[in-house]
Design an enzyme around this catalytic site. Structure first.
Site, PDB file in Angstrom:
ATOM      1  N   ARG A  18      -9.276   6.744   2.484  1.00 58.90           N
ATOM      2  CA  ARG A  18      -9.484   5.845   1.455  1.00 58.90           C
ATOM      3  C   ARG A  18     -10.918   6.009   0.878  1.00 58.90           C
ATOM      4  NH1 ARG A  18      -5.992   1.767   0.496  1.00 58.90           N
ATOM      5  NH2 ARG A  18      -4.214   1.400   1.702  1.00 58.90           N
TER       6      ARG A  18
ATOM      7  N   LYS B 103       0.384   1.044  -6.591  1.00 57.23           N
ATOM      8  CA  LYS B 103      -0.352  -0.007  -7.422  1.00 57.23           C
ATOM      9  C   LYS B 103      -1.671   0.589  -8.114  1.00 57.23           C
ATOM     10  CE  LYS B 103      -1.326  -3.139  -4.400  1.00 57.23           C
ATOM     11  NZ  LYS B 103      -1.023  -2.099  -3.339  1.00 57.23           N
TER      12      LYS B 103
ATOM     13  N   SER C   8       1.035  -1.184  -0.123  1.00 53.44           N
ATOM     14  CA  SER C   8       0.002   0.082   0.120  1.00 53.44           C
ATOM     15  C   SER C   8       0.867   1.113  -0.144  1.00 53.44           C
ATOM     16  CB  SER C   8      -0.841  -0.036   1.325  1.00 53.44           C
ATOM     17  OG  SER C   8      -1.570   1.288   1.190  1.00 53.44           O
TER      18      SER C   8
END
Length: 532
Positions: free
Chosen positions: A324, A243, A239
């Protein structure tokens, strides 16, 4: 009472869970948002997003994750990396959690882990929070409505945040617990509202089950050339290494952003959605991901927002740097409709080097690829785990040690075999620091990273001149169009070359010390590839 679509023979009562209040089966997004709002679990945001705070747990709790030590898995689990729980303790934990659930309302979702029907895992997820049901519907694969009639779960996850574990009774570390029992096909999660524990539990299951079938489970994102799944690329990385950002290339088709399998049929996404970090997210740099933060049903976790307008603050990390958003894959316009790709033509290993030593890109031999895959060097990024407030250099084998039930060599050998069989080209890409270490240098320019990746994927990078790196022995391009030459030679970016040399020597030794644990299990060519 039972609400929603489910085969009457597959209700929770059939699993021995009785005495609950209302049980809602397989509700769709509008109903889940309505329920979450009624239960005061969060706030409706712009465009119908759902804004939520996860409380004190704003990241995963890897030290609270356990595998039940039963005879069937005794010899195949990597116990140095996976804390054991005794079967008797798990049984008490299960009984106490089910007793705690009595009288409460719960949300049940029957979902798939894996886009390839030949290799998917059928998972039932039981959640105390309605918004957890919304989250997991985004992150796993959603069956068609008629498929629910015959759905039978391979594994069941029960997530009950209000349940507090007792270390003395339950053989765990704290009031938070994530316990995997492979024999009983159960995962119990308690004491945390962080939704990422749900999806990573499924990843851990697949990481254990798939290698037995010769399938490589991978903590990676993936994309392919438009209309050409044969030209598939995968991006390994922890993380915060890029990616999601780097695989969401508008010039390519997105297969998925986090978890995939590599079988004899090719690449397949485990998931049905994306779970992207939003800190410093901008419409200019990442327009597709940014747009999802105003789309119906997107779950927005731990972001500061204006109470009146609901406008999000992408720079305020006062709640956590691990803010997030979770959204279905089809919210990305260039996402694959099948989530399937071919055998990887290019394999990119992403690292976030806080030392400022590694070049922005390097070409690896198959032996070097296995070495760097087993090493898994990167930096933990602030907020991803509890207690991490700034980047910390770390070695996370296979770029995902917290999710690896088996020993690293099991995955390393599988990867090496598939690289050899299908002829993939491997690259190491540093998205970390240049011109100095963290605190003195600067973050690698994303434009340069994108330009180098584009050249790697379209084949033009293979035609440039390369030099052998003095520290690690891999090949580094000397000059690439659109990228400053100085950036390709990290030593030149430092004001003090001798300081770079000292830092490089330190990092090389860290690699060597870390790799000692794998030496008894690997071939001589990988040992030789360790340091150039």
């Amino acid at each position: 009472m039972t609400f929603g679509r489910v085969n009457p023979q597959h209700r929770l009562e059939d699993q021995g869970i009785t005495g609950l209040g209302n049980v809602y089966y397989n509700l769709l997004e509008p109903a889940l948002i309505e329920a979450a709002l009624k239960r005061d679990e969060g706030t409706l945001g712009e465009g119908g997003t759902f804004l939520v705070s996860t409380g004190k747990h704003t990241g995963r709790s890897p030290k609270d994750k356990f595998v039940v030590r039963t005879p069937s898995v005794e010899d195949s689990i990597w116990w140095e990396n996976n804390a054991p729980m005794e079967p008797a303790a798990f049984d008490v934990l299960y009984d106490d959690m089910v007793a705690h659930m009595e009288g409460g309302d719960y949300f049940v979702h029957d979902l798939f882990g894996g886009a390839d029907p030949a290799h998917r895992l059928d998972v039932r997820v039981v959640t105390e929070l309605a918004w957890h049901g919304l989250f997991i519907r985004h992150l796993l694969r959603r069956p068609d409505r008629d498929e629910l009639d015959d759905f039978t779960a391979d594994f069941t996850i029960i997530n009950c945040p209000t349940f507090q574990a007792d270390p003395a009774k339950h053989g765990c570390r704290s009031e938070t617990v994530i316990a995997l029992n492979f024999d009983k096909k159960l995962i119990l999660i308690g004491g945390t509202e962080y939704a990422g524990e749900n999806k990573k539990s499924v990843f851990s299951l697949l990481n254990y089950l798939l290698p037995e079938k010769g399938i490589m489970p991978m903590h990676c994102s993936a994309n392919h050339a438009p209309g050409n799944p044969v030209d598939t690329a995968i991006f390994f990385g922890l993380s915060g290494t890029g990616k999601t950002t780097l695989s969401a290339d508008p010039a390519r088709t997105l297969i998925g952003d986090d978890e995939h399998g590599w079988s004899d049929r090719g690449t397949f996404n485990f998931e049905g959605g994306c779970y992207a970090k939003t800190i410093n997210l901008s419409a200019e740099a990442e327009p597709e991901i940014y747009a999802t933060t105003k789309k119906f049903g997107t779950v927005i976790e731990n972001m500061v927002f204006d109470e009146e307008t609901k406008e999000l603050d992408f720079e305020d990390d006062s709640l956590t740097a691990n803010m997030r958003c979770a959204y279905p894959l089809h919210y990305i316009s260039n996402a694959s409709s099948t989530a399937l790709g071919g055998h990887p033509k290019n394999i990119i290993m992403l690292t976030c080097d806080a030392f400022g030593v590694l070049p922005p890109i390097a070409r690896l031999t198959p032996a070097q690829a296995m070495y760097h895959f087993l090493s898994g060097f990167t930096s933990k990024v602030a907020g991803t785990e509890r207690g991490v407030t700034e980047p910390e250099p770390t070695f996370s084998t296979c770029f995902g040690a917290p999710f690896m039930p088996r020993r690293p060599e099991a995955y390393g050998n599988l990867l090496r075999e598939k690289i050899a069989k299908h002829g993939a080209t491997c690259w190491l890409v540093n998205t970390g620091w240049t011109g100095g270490a963290y605190g003195s240098g600067s973050r690698m320019p994303i434009r340069a990273t994108r330009a180098l990746l584009t050249a790697a994927l379209d084949g033009s990078l293979a035609a440039v001149d390369f030099r052998k790196d003095a520290n690690f022995g891999f090949e580094v391009p000397v000059s690439v169009e659109g990228v400053a030459d100085i950036l390709l030679d990290p030593r030149r970016t430092w004001a003090d070359a001798s300081a770079y040399d000292a830092q490089a020597e330190k990092l090389v030794q860290m690699f060597a010390d870390n790799f000692e644990q794998y030496v008894p299990y690997i071939d001589d060519d990988v040992k030789a590839a360790a340091i150039g």
